[in-house]
Design a protein around this motif. Structure first.
Motif, mmCIF file in Angstrom:
data_model
loop_
_atom_site.group_PDB
_atom_site.id
_atom_site.type_symbol
_atom_site.label_atom_id
_atom_site.label_comp_id
_atom_site.label_asym_id
_atom_site.label_seq_id
_atom_site.Cartn_x
_atom_site.Cartn_y
_atom_site.Cartn_z
ATOM 1 N N PHE A 174 -10.419 4.921 2.462
ATOM 2 C CA PHE A 174 -9.458 4.376 1.511
ATOM 3 C C PHE A 174 -8.439 5.448 1.156
ATOM 4 C CE2 PHE A 174 -12.924 6.214 -0.885
ATOM 5 C CZ PHE A 174 -12.319 6.878 -1.946
ATOM 6 N N LEU A 226 -12.111 -5.029 -1.005
ATOM 7 C CA LEU A 226 -11.666 -3.669 -1.286
ATOM 8 C C LEU A 226 -12.532 -2.965 -2.323
ATOM 9 C CD1 LEU A 226 -7.816 -4.422 -1.542
ATOM 10 C CD2 LEU A 226 -9.007 -3.348 0.389
ATOM 11 N N GLN A 230 0.837 -1.197 0.000
ATOM 12 C CA GLN A 230 0.000 0.000 0.000
ATOM 13 C C GLN A 230 0.878 1.255 0.000
ATOM 14 O OE1 GLN A 230 -3.253 0.111 -0.271
ATOM 15 N NE2 GLN A 230 -4.181 1.662 1.029
ATOM 16 N N PRO A 250 -7.502 1.176 -3.450
ATOM 17 C CA PRO A 250 -8.077 -0.132 -3.105
ATOM 18 C C PRO A 250 -8.262 -1.072 -4.282
ATOM 19 C CG PRO A 250 -9.254 1.626 -1.988
ATOM 20 C CD PRO A 250 -8.343 2.281 -2.962
ATOM 21 N N LEU A 275 -15.155 0.902 0.050
ATOM 22 C CA LEU A 275 -14.770 1.117 1.436
ATOM 23 C C LEU A 275 -15.276 2.463 1.931
ATOM 24 C CD1 LEU A 275 -11.021 0.005 1.176
ATOM 25 C CD2 LEU A 275 -12.950 -1.377 1.965
#
Length: 424
Positions: A284, A278, A178, A392, A281
């Motif tokens: 995010f 994902l 991420q 995501p 969300l």
């Protein structure tokens, strides 16, 4: 927000554009806008006339007192008192008409660009480009939420325990991937000339109105009632509001900025298989690009944004397509929007991961964001923004499309950012 003068001079263009959006009661609200503006104008004239007469009499009164003609002066003073009451009445009527006009204008969405086709929803969007090869996965291929559990990289249950559904916890290599994506996106944007900035994650009401999230999307935003602040649904809001109320120099255009923020969206009413994992969300991460442009260059700039996002997806080697949104699916504030979608091989469907939009003067009019043109007159700029990118679903597509029997490969371009080339 549309300008009244534009509506007055281009009434049929506005009505035709709103018809593309299937905007209800367009004719009635446009007529009400023009009627209210006529009332506002006539009231302003009446107020100006009364004030002018009052000022004239005040000067005459001063002269009469100096000349010793007190009786005549007092008669005129009585008349100025009457004019004062009239001016107060006209001022109140003017404020009422102006407030009503503003409320009406807030209800009207932007006029779509001429290239936008009529349509009601996403089924009417036009695919204009696609690129990349959809990988063939083995029969045991898993959707990303199962992969996240298998490799212990994203914990949806733990997020639900802490906060609720839609607030995942990224762990280990998931958290590092991420962070790698955020840094990679920011580097690509700054290399393209965007200035990196960090902005607040809460905004005031004026900022929400400035970019058009208020009052249109108030129900989708988290509201901190004690301080009357809103959690940002996208970095577009604080980044564009950096320039609210500014008169920028034409030589400073274009102004280009990029930034990373978490985003918060209530997504009220969202449920079902399409929101698993994902896919949708409440919190995010996203990296945004924003441009403030000269009106003559804004559509060239939009094309450049599209090409920039294409370049990132090519480096990630993910299959994607671009849609030009129809009138009914185009956002309230946008004149033209291109959506990017990645193909999720495990889910066998397309996932929206970016949009690039030109708002023309719609946001600038709300923001009172102008520049001085070659004639020295102030003119509204054009504003644009794009996701570059929302994390995501990019992460979901990487997990699903890069999965192998040995583990999940990391796209080559991300390996230097991650420090590893496989999740297993």
């Amino acid at each position: 927000m549309l300008q009244v003068q534009f509506i007055r001079e281009n009434k049929q263009v506005v009505l035709d554009g709103l018809a593309k959006r299937s905007f209800a009661n367009a004719s009635e609200i446009i007529e009400e806008v023009l009627k209210t503006d006529d009332l506002r104008r006539s009231t302003q004239v009446s107020l100006d006339n009364v004030l002018a007469e009052s000022n004239k009499l005040s000067k005459e009164i001063g002269g009469l007192f100096k000349a010793g003609e007190v009786q005549k002066a007092n008669i005129l003073k009585e008349k100025t008192g009457q004019l004062k009451e009239q001016s107060k009445k006209f001022a109140e009527e003017l404020n009422t008409a102006s407030d009503k006009l503003q409320e009406l204008l807030y209800q009207i969405p932007n006029v779509p660009h001429s290239s936008v086709v009529a349509g009601k929803n996403e089924e009417d969007n036009e695919e204009i480009f696609s690129e990349g090869t959809i990988p063939e996965l083995n029969e045991n291929a898993l959707p990303h939420w199962e992969l996240a559990k298998k490799y212990d990289i994203i914990d949806f249950d733990l997020g639900s325990k802490i906060t609720g559904a839609g607030f995942p916890v990224y762990k280990g290599k998931g958290a590092r991937l991420q962070r790698a994506l955020i840094n990679y996106f920011l580097d690509k944007n700054t290399q393209a000339g965007y200035k990196e900035i960090q902005v607040p994650h809460l905004v005031n009401e004026a900022s929400g109105f400035g970019t058009g999230q208020l009052p249109d999307k108030e129900g989708q935003m988290y509201h901190v009632t004690g301080d009357d602040l809103y959690l940002i649904p996208t970095a577009e809001v604080p980044m564009t509001n950096l320039f609210r109320g500014d008169l920028v120099k034409a030589s400073d255009l274009p102004i280009t900025v990029t930034g990373y923020t978490p985003c918060f969206r209530r997504e009220a009413g969202s449920y079902g298989a399409h929101v698993r994992g994902l896919n949708r969300l409440h919190q995010f991460d996203k990296v945004e690009i924003v441009r403030v442009e000269h009106p003559d260059n804004s559509y060239n700039a939009l094309d450049g944004m599209v090409e920039h996002i294409k370049g990132i997806l090519r480096e990630l080697n993910l299959p994607y397509r671009i849609l030009r949104l129809c009138g009914g699916d185009t956002g309230f504030t946008a004149a033209l929007t291109f959506d990017f979608e990645l193909y999720s091989t495990a889910q066998k469907r397309w996932l929206e991961i970016s949009s690039a939009s030109n708002f023309e003067t719609f946001q600038a009019n709300r923001l009172k964001l102008r520049f001085k043109n070659s004639e020295g007159k102030s003119q509204l700029v054009h504003t644009l923004n794009g996701s570059s990118l929302a994390l995501p679903r990019v992460l979901a597509a990487i997990l699903e499309n890069y999965q192998t029997e040995e583990g999940i490969k990391i796209p080559e371009v991300l390996v230097p950012y991650c420090g590893f080339d496989m999740i297993n």
